[in-house]
Write an enzyme that holds these catalytic residues in place. Structure first.
Site, PDB file in Angstrom:
ATOM      1  N   THR A 121       1.036   1.491   0.241  1.00 33.11           N
ATOM      2  CA  THR A 121       1.382   2.610  -0.644  1.00 33.11           C
ATOM      3  C   THR A 121       1.241   3.957   0.064  1.00 33.11           C
ATOM      4  O   THR A 121       0.482   4.076   1.037  1.00 33.11           O
ATOM      5  CB  THR A 121       0.436   2.594  -1.865  1.00 33.11           C
ATOM      6  OG1 THR A 121       0.514   3.831  -2.541  1.00 33.11           O
ATOM      7  CG2 THR A 121      -1.013   2.389  -1.446  1.00 33.11           C
ATOM      8  N   ASP A 122       1.926   4.972  -0.458  1.00 30.47           N
ATOM      9  CA  ASP A 122       1.768   6.314   0.122  1.00 30.47           C
ATOM     10  C   ASP A 122       0.448   6.956  -0.310  1.00 30.47           C
ATOM     11  O   ASP A 122       0.073   8.007   0.199  1.00 30.47           O
ATOM     12  CB  ASP A 122       2.959   7.227  -0.238  1.00 30.47           C
ATOM     13  CG  ASP A 122       3.151   7.397  -1.737  1.00 30.47           C
ATOM     14  OD1 ASP A 122       2.398   6.790  -2.516  1.00 30.47           O
ATOM     15  OD2 ASP A 122       4.070   8.149  -2.129  1.00 30.47           O
ATOM     16  N   GLU A 123      -0.270   6.315  -1.259  1.00 25.37           N
ATOM     17  CA  GLU A 123      -1.549   6.908  -1.698  1.00 25.37           C
ATOM     18  C   GLU A 123      -2.577   6.950  -0.572  1.00 25.37           C
ATOM     19  O   GLU A 123      -3.551   7.690  -0.652  1.00 25.37           O
ATOM     20  CB  GLU A 123      -2.122   6.145  -2.891  1.00 25.37           C
ATOM     21  CG  GLU A 123      -1.312   6.342  -4.142  1.00 25.37           C
ATOM     22  CD  GLU A 123      -2.108   6.073  -5.411  1.00 25.37           C
ATOM     23  OE1 GLU A 123      -3.330   6.267  -5.404  1.00 25.37           O
ATOM     24  OE2 GLU A 123      -1.478   5.675  -6.400  1.00 25.37           O
ATOM     25  N   TYR A 150      -8.619   2.202  -5.246  1.00 20.30           N
ATOM     26  CA  TYR A 150      -7.374   1.493  -4.940  1.00 20.30           C
ATOM     27  C   TYR A 150      -6.839   1.965  -3.584  1.00 20.30           C
ATOM     28  O   TYR A 150      -6.591   1.163  -2.683  1.00 20.30           O
ATOM     29  CB  TYR A 150      -6.356   1.743  -6.063  1.00 20.30           C
ATOM     30  CG  TYR A 150      -4.932   1.426  -5.684  1.00 20.30           C
ATOM     31  CD1 TYR A 150      -4.547   0.104  -5.425  1.00 20.30           C
ATOM     32  CD2 TYR A 150      -3.965   2.425  -5.566  1.00 20.30           C
ATOM     33  CE1 TYR A 150      -3.232  -0.190  -5.058  1.00 20.30           C
ATOM     34  CE2 TYR A 150      -2.664   2.140  -5.208  1.00 20.30           C
ATOM     35  CZ  TYR A 150      -2.296   0.834  -4.958  1.00 20.30           C
ATOM     36  OH  TYR A 150      -1.011   0.548  -4.594  1.00 20.30           O
ATOM     37  N   LYS A 154      -6.498  -0.071  -0.028  1.00 21.45           N
ATOM     38  CA  LYS A 154      -5.203  -0.285   0.621  1.00 21.45           C
ATOM     39  C   LYS A 154      -5.247   0.278   2.048  1.00 21.45           C
ATOM     40  O   LYS A 154      -4.697  -0.314   2.978  1.00 21.45           O
ATOM     41  CB  LYS A 154      -4.069   0.386  -0.171  1.00 21.45           C
ATOM     42  CG  LYS A 154      -3.764  -0.227  -1.511  1.00 21.45           C
ATOM     43  CD  LYS A 154      -3.244  -1.653  -1.475  1.00 21.45           C
ATOM     44  CE  LYS A 154      -1.820  -1.794  -1.013  1.00 21.45           C
ATOM     45  NZ  LYS A 154      -1.315  -3.190  -1.184  1.00 21.45           N
TER      46      LYS A 154
HETATM   47  P1  NAD Z   1       1.121  -5.275  -9.951  1.00 24.41           P
HETATM   48  O1  NAD Z   1      -0.283  -4.968 -10.353  1.00 24.41           O
HETATM   49  O2  NAD Z   1       2.202  -5.150 -10.968  1.00 24.41           O
HETATM   50  O3  NAD Z   1       1.183  -6.763  -9.369  1.00 24.41           O
HETATM   51  C1  NAD Z   1       0.188  -7.312  -8.549  1.00 24.41           C
HETATM   52  C2  NAD Z   1       0.336  -8.828  -8.596  1.00 24.41           C
HETATM   53  O4  NAD Z   1      -0.647  -9.381  -7.716  1.00 24.41           O
HETATM   54  C3  NAD Z   1       0.069  -9.420  -9.985  1.00 24.41           C
HETATM   55  O5  NAD Z   1       1.067 -10.359 -10.300  1.00 24.41           O
HETATM   56  C4  NAD Z   1      -1.291 -10.092  -9.853  1.00 24.41           C
HETATM   57  O6  NAD Z   1      -1.423 -11.239 -10.687  1.00 24.41           O
HETATM   58  C5  NAD Z   1      -1.304 -10.457  -8.375  1.00 24.41           C
HETATM   59  N1  NAD Z   1      -2.666 -10.576  -7.839  1.00 24.41           N
HETATM   60  C6  NAD Z   1      -3.691  -9.698  -7.982  1.00 24.41           C
HETATM   61  N2  NAD Z   1      -4.786 -10.159  -7.379  1.00 24.41           N
HETATM   62  C7  NAD Z   1      -4.454 -11.369  -6.822  1.00 24.41           C
HETATM   63  C8  NAD Z   1      -5.156 -12.328  -6.062  1.00 24.41           C
HETATM   64  N3  NAD Z   1      -6.454 -12.157  -5.727  1.00 24.41           N
HETATM   65  N4  NAD Z   1      -4.500 -13.442  -5.662  1.00 24.41           N
HETATM   66  C9  NAD Z   1      -3.204 -13.632  -5.984  1.00 24.41           C
HETATM   67  N5  NAD Z   1      -2.485 -12.754  -6.718  1.00 24.41           N
HETATM   68  C10 NAD Z   1      -3.099 -11.640  -7.131  1.00 24.41           C
HETATM   69  O7  NAD Z   1       1.415  -4.356  -8.686  1.00 24.41           O
HETATM   70  P2  NAD Z   1       2.785  -3.722  -8.197  1.00 24.41           P
HETATM   71  O8  NAD Z   1       2.920  -2.367  -8.804  1.00 24.41           O
HETATM   72  O9  NAD Z   1       3.882  -4.697  -8.322  1.00 24.41           O
HETATM   73  O10 NAD Z   1       2.443  -3.515  -6.657  1.00 24.41           O
HETATM   74  C11 NAD Z   1       2.744  -4.527  -5.688  1.00 24.41           C
HETATM   75  C12 NAD Z   1       2.363  -4.021  -4.312  1.00 24.41           C
HETATM   76  O11 NAD Z   1       3.069  -2.821  -4.018  1.00 24.41           O
HETATM   77  C13 NAD Z   1       0.892  -3.685  -4.177  1.00 24.41           C
HETATM   78  O12 NAD Z   1       0.450  -4.108  -2.922  1.00 24.41           O
HETATM   79  C14 NAD Z   1       0.858  -2.163  -4.294  1.00 24.41           C
HETATM   80  O13 NAD Z   1      -0.235  -1.650  -3.568  1.00 24.41           O
HETATM   81  C15 NAD Z   1       2.171  -1.787  -3.659  1.00 24.41           C
HETATM   82  N6  NAD Z   1       2.762  -0.506  -4.113  1.00 24.41           N
HETATM   83  C16 NAD Z   1       3.009  -0.270  -5.438  1.00 24.41           C
HETATM   84  C17 NAD Z   1       3.637   0.918  -5.827  1.00 24.41           C
HETATM   85  C18 NAD Z   1       4.003   1.199  -7.283  1.00 24.41           C
HETATM   86  O14 NAD Z   1       4.654   2.203  -7.566  1.00 24.41           O
HETATM   87  N7  NAD Z   1       3.662   0.331  -8.225  1.00 24.41           N
HETATM   88  C19 NAD Z   1       3.965   1.872  -4.868  1.00 24.41           C
HETATM   89  C20 NAD Z   1       3.699   1.601  -3.523  1.00 24.41           C
HETATM   90  C21 NAD Z   1       3.113   0.401  -3.165  1.00 24.41           C
END
Ligand code: NAD
Length: 639
Positions: A121-123, A150, A154
Site C-alpha cells: 500500500t502507499d500508506e 496496519y 505492511k
Molecule cells: P480485505 O480486508 O478486503 O481482504 C483481505 C483478505 O485477506 C480477506 O479475504 C481475509 O479473509 C484474508 N485474510 C486475512 N488474514 C488472513 C490470513 N491470516 N490467512 C489467510 N487469509 C487472510 O483487503 P483488501 O482491501 O482487498 O486489500 C488486499 C491487499 O491490498 C492488502 O494486502 C492491502 O494491504 C492491499 N491494499 C489495499 C488497498 C485498498 O484500497 N483497499 C490499497 C492498497 C493496497
C-alpha cells in the site's frame, strides 16, 4: 499458468480473480483465504466453480504447502487491512501481515516456486502535505514511523520481502497501490457509503472538512497493473500503482451525488475520524514507462468509473445489505470473543456492539508479586525489533555489554519503545554515519524509566569521528491518560468510572476515557492512588475501600494519533462497601453530565457503540479477553 492467490475472498483479491478468470480462462487459479470477518466467500460466487478455494490461514504451513503444490506463481493479497481494528488485535496484524508473508515466501522457496508478487500500500510512505503537488514515487523513503499499525506492519512486510529477495534471488516483485474502488468493497468504506446511502435516501456523511485527498484507482486497473508486473516486472523491483486521480472527499461526494441526480444538500459534514491522513498521491511514471501500463479509468474519465460503481451497488443489493451488520471475532492468543460490527450510516463510522456484560470469575493478583505480574511483552513485535537491531551495522559493532543493555530494555514493556525506536532508526543522521553505540544512561530499573540518554560514535563525510547524544522520552504519568476504573461493591462489579472532558471526539459528545500506564512501579502506583482520590474521591488508604486488583489489559498500538506511545492498558478494580460511594453522577444520560461519571457496567454496550476512542475500545475489548467479563450478545443480536 497455475496461480495461487492469497486473500482473494477480500475486496481487491476477489476483483483480481474475476479479472484473471475472464482474461485467461485456461489458467488454473487456487485461492487461499482464512475468511476472516473481512473475507466474504460471496465475493467469489460468480467464479467459484472455476477456481479451487482453500479455507486456510497463510500461517498454516502444511496447508500453505499443499495449496502451493504445482503452482507457477503466488500473488499475495491476504492481509489484515482495517486500520481501526488494529487496536483490538495488534498481534494479529503482525501475525498475518508480517509473519504470514514470510511463511508464504519460505514455503514457496522450499517448493521451488520462483515467482512471487507481494501487494502493498502507499500508506507505508506516510502522508503528504495538503497544499502541495508532491507525489509518492519508488524513491520516496518509507515513513520512519507510520502512524497506524496496519501501515507499520505492511512496511515491515515489504522490508522482509526485499530481504528475502536479496537472500534467495527468487523472482519477487512488490506493488504499492493507492486507494481502490469498485465492486465488492465493504459498505463502510467511503465510496460504498456514498452510493449505498444514495440508494437508501440517507444523508451522506463526510468526515471532517472533507479536504482529505486520496488517489483513486479502479480495481480493474489495479488488476491489470498486477498482470503486467507478473508478466514483465523486473525481479526485486517495486512498482507504484495509481491512476493520477488524486481527489478530495468533497469532490467525490459532490460528483457522485450529481451523477445520481440527487440534491447536493444531502451531503453533511460529521466529526473526523482518527488518523485521517491528509493526502496521498502517486507518481506512476515507472510502471507506465517501463511496463506500458495505462489505466482504463484515470483522471479524465473518472465519472465513468464512478457511474459503473454506482450501477454495481444498485444491481447488487443482496451482496451489500447483509454486510451492514456482521459478526466479528476478536481474538487474543487462545481466547476469542465475538461482537457485532454495524455501520452507523449517518456518521459513516463502524461500531462494535457488545451485549450485556456478565461478571465472571475474578482475577486476583498474588500479594507482593506485582512486579512479576506486570512484565509482559508482545513476543512477535519483540522478535522483529531484535531482528532489525541485529541487521544494523552500528549494533553489530557495539560492545556485548551495550547489546545486552539494549536487549534488557527491549524486555521491559515501559522501555520497549526505546529499543523499537533504535531498531527503526536510519543508520545515518543527515550525512553522518552511526558507527556504534557507546553509552546508555537511565534511572535505575526499580524507579521506572521515563527517559533514556544514548551516545553514538558518528563519522562525517570527511571521516572525522565524534560522539553524538540523543535523549528519548519513555512513557509516564505525563501521558495524560486516565485509568479505566471498575467499581466493585459487595463482590460484584457494578459500574465503571470515567472522566468526561472536551477532549476526544465521539460523535456528538466528547469525553475523556481510559488510557494507559507503563509497568507498575512505585511512582505509578502513587499516581493511581492520587488519581483515585482526586478524581473519584476514593481514598484507598481507608479500611473500607481497597484497591486489590490491577489488571494488565495488554499493550495497545493506537491508531488515533494521540501519542506515539504504545502503552499498556490497566484496569483498576476498587472494592468498597455500600456506605462509601463516590460523590459522582450516575451516567445514564451521560450527554448531560460533566466531570466524573459512573457508568453502569450493564449498559456498557451503549457507550462502546458511541465511542471511537481507540484506548477505550481497546480497554473494553481486553477487559473481556482478560476474563473479567464475557461479552454476551443479547438474544435479538444472534444470527
Ligand atoms: P480485505 O480486508 O478486503 O481482504 C483481505 C483478505 O485477506 C480477506 O479475504 C481475509 O479473509 C484474508 N485474510 C486475512 N488474514 C488472513 C490470513 N491470516 N490467512 C489467510 N487469509 C487472510 O483487503 P483488501 O482491501 O482487498 O486489500 C488486499 C491487499 O491490498 C492488502 O494486502 C492491502 O494491504 C492491499 N491494499 C489495499 C488497498 C485498498 O484500497 N483497499 C490499497 C492498497 C493496497
Amino acid at each position: 499458468m497455475k496461480l495461487l492467490v492469497t486473500g482473494a475472498a477480500g475486496f481487491i483479491g476477489a476483483n483480481f480473480v474475476h479479472y484473471w478468470v475472464d482474461k485467461y480462462p485456461k489458467d488454473e487459479i487456487r485461492v487461499i483465504d482464512a475468511l476472516t470477518y473481512a473475507g466474504n466467500i460471496e465475493n467469489l460466487a460468480p467464479v467459484i466453480k472455476k477456481i479451487d478455494f482453500i479455507e486456510a490461514d497463510i500461517n498454516d504451513r502444511s496447508k500453505v504447502a499443499g495449496a502451493m503444490k504445482g503452482v507457477d506463481a503466488v500473488i499475495h493479497f491476504a492481509a489484515e487491512s482495517h486500520v481501526d481494528r488494529s487496536v483490538f488485535d495488534p498481534s494479529r496484524y503482525w501475525q498475518t501481515n508480517v509473519h504470514g508473508t514470510v511463511t508464504l515466501l519460505e514455503e514457496a522457496h522450499k517448493l521451488g516456486i520462483n515467482r512471487f508478487h507481494h501487494i502493498s500500500t502507499d500508506e507505508v510512505y506516510g502522508e503528504l502535505p495538503l497544499l502541495s503537488d508532491e507525489k509518492f514515487s519508488e524513491k520516496t523513503p518509507y515513513a520512519p514511523r507510520p502512524d497506524n499499525l496496519y501501515a507499520l506492519s505492511k512496511a515491515e512486510a515489504d522490508k522482509l520481502v526485499l530481504e528475502f529477495y536479496k537472500k534467495t534471488d527468487m523472482y519477487i516483485t512488490i506493488s504499492n497501490c493507492s486507494n481502490n474502488y469498485g465492486p465488492y468493497q465493504f459498505p463502510e468504506k467511503f465510496i460504498p457509503i456514498v452510493v449505498t446511502n444514495l440508494i437508501d435516501g440517507i444523508q451522506i456523511p463526510i468526515h471532517g472538512d472533507g479536504r482529505n485527498v486520496r488517489d483513486w484507482i479502479h480495481t480493474k486497473d489495479h488488476a491489470n497493473a498486477i498482470d503486467l508486473i507478473l508478466q514483465k516486472g523486473k525481479k526485486g523491483e517495486t512498482y507504484l500503482v495509481g491512476s493520477n486521480n488524486d481527489r478530495d472527499n468533497n469532490y467525490i461526494a459532490e460528483k457522485m451525488v450529481s451523477l445520481y441526480g440527487e440534491d447536493p444538500n444531502t451531503i453533511r459534514h460529521v466529526p473526523d475520524r482518527h488518523s485521517n491522513d491528509r493526502r496521498y498521491a502517486i507518481d506512476a511514471t515507472k510502471i507506465i514507462q517501463e511496463l506500458g501500463w495505462k489505466p482504463e479509468v484515470d483522471r479524465d474519465n473518472f465519472d465513468d468509473g464512478l457511474k459503473e460503481t454506482i450501477d454495481w451497488y444498485r444491481d447488487n443489493q443482496d451482496w451489500w445489505r447483509p454486510l451492514l451488520k456482521r459478526r466479528a471475532v476478536i481474538s487474543d492468543e487462545n481466547k476469542s470473543v465475538s461482537a457485532f460490527i454495524t455501520l452507523n450510516r449517518e456518521t459513516g463510522k463502524t461500531k462494535f456492539i457488545f451485549g450485556k456484560l456478565e461478571a465472571k470469575e475474578k482475577i486476583t493478583l498474588p500479594k507482593n508479586d506485582l512486579k512479576e505480574h506486570f512484565v509482559e511483552a508482545n513476543i512477535v513485535r519483540h522478535e522483529m525489533v531484535i531482528k532489525n537491531l541485529e541487521s544494523k551495522k552500528w549494533y553489530q559493532d557495539s560492545s556485548d555489554e551495550i547489546k545486552d543493555e539494549i536487549k534488557a530494555l527491549a524486555m521491559n514493556p515501559s522501555t520497549f519503545g526505546y529499543a523499537e525506536d533504535l531498531s527503526s532508526h536510519e543508520e545515518k543522521i543527515g550525512k553522518d554515519t552511526l558507527l556504534k553505540l557507546i553509552k546508555i544512561e537511565h534511572a535505575p530499573n526499580e524507579y521506572g524509566i521515563y527517559g533514556i540518554g544514548t551516545w553514538f560514535v558518528v563519522e562525517n563525510e570527511k571521516g572525522d569521528k565524534r560522539s553524538e547524544g540523543y535523549y528519548s522520552w519513555g512513557w509516564g504519568p505525563k501521558s495524560g491518560a486516565k485509568l479505566l476504573v471498575l467499581v466493585r461493591r459487595n463482590g460484584e462489579i457494578t459500574h465503571f468510572a470515567f472522566q468526561r472532558e472536551g477532549k476526544f471526539p465521539t460523535g456528538s459528545i466528547e469525553y475523556n476515557l481510559a488510557g494507559g500506564f507503563p509497568k507498575l512501579n512505585e511512582s505509578v502506583l502513587n499516581f493511581i492512588l492520587r488519581s483515585l482520590k482526586k478524581d473519584l474521591g476514593l481514598d484507598v488508604q481507608k479500611e473500607n475501600i481497597t484497591l486489590n486488583e490491577i489488571v494488565s489489559l495488554g499493550r495497545v498500538a493506537p491508531d488515533s494519533g494521540m501519542t506515539n506511545n504504545h502503552p499498556n492498558l490497566y484496569a483498576v478494580i476498587v472494592d468498597f462497601e455500600d456506605d462509601v460511594y463516590p460523590d459522582v453522577t450516575e451516567g445514564v444520560k451521560f450527554e448531560e453530565n460533566e466531570g466524573i461519571v459512573l457508568w453502569p457496567i450493564s449498559e456498557t454496550s451503549e457507550i462502546v457503540s458511541k465511542c471511537d476512542d481507540a484506548y477505550f475500545l481497546a480497554a473494553m475489548a481486553r477487559l473481556d479477553l482478560s476474563g473479567i467479563y464475557t461479552i454476551n450478545l443479547t438474544e435479538d443480536r444472534k444470527d
